[in-house]
Every structure is written in structure tokens, then in C-alpha cells.
Motif scaffolding. Sequence first.
Motif, PDB file in Angstrom:
ATOM      1  N   LEU A  90       0.855  -1.131  -0.063  1.00 23.91           N
ATOM      2  CA  LEU A  90      -0.142   0.027  -0.035  1.00 23.91           C
ATOM      3  C   LEU A  90       0.843   1.367  -0.099  1.00 23.91           C
ATOM      4  N   VAL A  91       0.644   1.870  -0.986  1.00 23.68           N
ATOM      5  CA  VAL A  91       1.805   3.262  -1.287  1.00 23.68           C
ATOM      6  C   VAL A  91       1.207   4.473  -1.367  1.00 23.68           C
ATOM      7  N   THR A  97       5.575   6.504   1.035  1.00 26.70           N
ATOM      8  CA  THR A  97       5.964   5.575   2.041  1.00 26.70           C
ATOM      9  C   THR A  97       5.057   4.221   1.660  1.00 26.70           C
ATOM     10  N   ARG A  99       3.394   0.355   2.857  1.00 29.51           N
ATOM     11  CA  ARG A  99       3.077  -0.530   4.226  1.00 29.51           C
ATOM     12  C   ARG A  99       2.823  -1.695   3.557  1.00 29.51           C
ATOM     13  N   ASP A 100       3.085  -2.994   4.225  1.00 37.95           N
ATOM     14  CA  ASP A 100       2.753  -4.166   4.013  1.00 37.95           C
ATOM     15  C   ASP A 100       1.283  -4.417   4.274  1.00 37.95           C
ATOM     16  N   VAL A 101       0.550  -5.059   3.419  1.00 36.66           N
ATOM     17  CA  VAL A 101      -0.847  -5.737   3.546  1.00 36.66           C
ATOM     18  C   VAL A 101      -1.077  -6.774   3.064  1.00 36.66           C
TER      19      VAL A 101
ATOM     20  N   LEU B 111      -9.393  -5.564   0.126  1.00 39.44           N
ATOM     21  CA  LEU B 111      -8.208  -5.006   1.516  1.00 39.44           C
ATOM     22  C   LEU B 111      -9.205  -4.552   2.569  1.00 39.44           C
ATOM     23  N   GLU B 115      -6.467  -3.320   7.257  1.00 43.84           N
ATOM     24  CA  GLU B 115      -5.305  -3.376   6.481  1.00 43.84           C
ATOM     25  C   GLU B 115      -5.078  -2.163   5.792  1.00 43.84           C
ATOM     26  N   PHE B 117      -4.812   1.011   7.133  1.00 44.74           N
ATOM     27  CA  PHE B 117      -3.754   2.015   7.881  1.00 44.74           C
ATOM     28  C   PHE B 117      -4.103   3.395   7.650  1.00 44.74           C
ATOM     29  N   PHE B 119      -5.224   4.791   5.176  1.00 42.90           N
ATOM     30  CA  PHE B 119      -5.184   5.478   3.889  1.00 42.90           C
ATOM     31  C   PHE B 119      -6.597   5.623   3.351  1.00 42.90           C
TER      32      PHE B 119
END
Lengths: 138, 138
Positions: A90-91, A97, A99-101, B111, B115, B117, B119
Motif C-alpha cells: 500500500l503506497v 511510504t 506499508r505491507d498489507v 483490502l 489493513e 492504515f 489511507f
Amino acid sequence: MSDLLARLRDRGWRLTAQRRVVAEVLDGEHVHLTADDVLERATARLPEISRATVYNTLGELVLLGEVIEVATDGRAKRYDPNAHRPHHHLVCSRCGTIRDVRPAGDPLADLPAGERFGFTLSGVEMTYRGVCPDCAGG
Amino acid sequence: MSDLLARLRDRGWRLTAQRRVVAEVLDGEHVHLTADDVLERATARLPEISRATVYNTLGELVLLGEVIEVATDGRAKRYDPNAHRPHHHLVCSRCGTIRDVRPAGDPLADLPAGERFGFTLSGVEMTYRGVCPDCAGG
DNA sequence: ATACTACGATGGACGAAGTCCAAGTCAATA
DNA sequence: TATTGACTTGGACTTCGTCCATCGTAGTAT
């Protein structure tokens, strides 16, 4: 970490100070660093380390499957030490930045036979795009 | 194609020979060209066209949403003229060719909230990897 | 048709990311 | 502790892309 070094030694790696430092940097913060980020942090611990060695070592770690190369944009590649746990990314479109998802479902199964064009599938990468809370001004 | 030129004119584009040629090249073969590929083909039709103009025009087409930028590896970006039909990509790990595909399901919905975050999601790109029939020796 | 003008094109310098190579260094082995 | 081939170094080089001052021209007005 010591696991990683042990695995590397088992695979016949000569354990140099430089390789140790690069491995430590990657394992230290579980974020997605660029090669230059790695070089910067490695230099802090081992001032004489060279750019070429950082690139070499990162490339070797990728070939060994210990690290994953992530190219989310046309900019510098990023290196993901979380290689042993399958995941996607997830960018943030603003600051970049990552994140791993772990999405639900099996994206590989979602590609119908009629859309495979005779390819032998080996995997799929998913890159979710969005704006992170920091950049959204929240 | 003339559609594309019409849309561009409607958006206030000044229709120069260079822009016309770049648009024609992209629309001509529905493959995924690099900027250099585009430059090469454009030069064949309009020898004086410059690299900067090709980059500028491609960038503008991307901003207008007429073309999609695809970065499947760390190499040169590729430009996908199939922008008005949402799709994902299937890339041959050997030769690098790209096919457009349309997986079933809605990956964005896959998603889970936990998961995300915080965003604000805007989209998702999926890159299937595999070996194409030609490279598989079939 | 002609002149005007702001938008677009040019090309060469610049920059970022990454690769390559010859020469020097050193980790592992005996 | 001597040896040796794998590893490291740093700088040149390549690729991909951006920037900028200057020049040219598409579209508009006359």
C-alpha cells in the motif's frame, strides 16, 4: 537476524563486515529502504563501505530470496526484508511510504483461464495506491 | 484515434505536428512502448522531433488520463494507450512482454479495513507474472 | 491573407539510479 | 600463518529522465 546470517553462511556466503552491516540495516527497521537509504545507514556503521558493495549485496539477497525488490514507481527500487511472509503493498501517492498489507482472497485464482493467454503463472503483485493519514492532513 | 485528437483539442491542446505524431504512435500499435520506443517511431515520421517533446507529450497524456504509465520493473516506464478500459497486466518474466488482463472480482474491496492504515484508497494495480507460451518453448 | 503572441519545441546540459571493471584486500581453509 | 579466490573499492560509464534558455509556430484577431 542471526537467522539470516546463519542462512547466508549455510549457503556458502563469505561473511564480510560489509555484508553483515547491510543485512543488519535491512533487518533493523522493517521499512522499505532504497539502495541509497541502505548505503547511508551502512556508512554510519562502516564508513568505508562503497556504493557498489551495497548494490552487490542487495542483489545477492534478492537472488537468494531473502529480500524482495519493490518498484512501485519509476524512481529508485526499494528493498523489502519481509520476504518470508507473502504480502502486497500500500503506497502513499504523496510521500511514497509503503506499508505491507494482506488482502483477502486469492488474486491468482481471480485470473480466468481465458485471460491467461497460455502463460504459466508464477505469482502476482498488488500495489494499492492512496493517501496516508499524515499526507491527508489528518 | 481521431477521437483522441478531438478530445485533446477540446481540452485546449494546441495541435502540433509533434503531438499528433506521438498520439498516432501510441494509438497505432496497442503494445506497451517505452519513451524511447515512442521516440524512435515518432522520429521515423517526423525526424526533427526531440526527446524532450516526447517526454513532455507523454507526461501530458498521462495527466489527461489518456494514457497509463506502467512501471513493471526498475527499467524504463512503459506507456499504455488502453486507458479507458480498466485492466491489469500480465508480464512474461523472460521476455518482458505485457498483456492486458481483466481479473474477476474487485481487488479494492479485498483490502480489509484493518489493513488500510487510515489511507484513503484511490486504486490498485495488479501485475501477474509468468512465462508466456513462446518463452516456455511451446 | 497577415501579423501577433503565448504556447510549444528544441537540444544540450544536468541529475538520479544503477552497472561495470581493474586493482587491491581479506575470510576461510589447510 | 600462508595462501587464494572471493569480495570490496572507487571512479568511469550507461540509462532514463528532467530542466532551461531560446527559437518556432498554431491559433486568433484584424
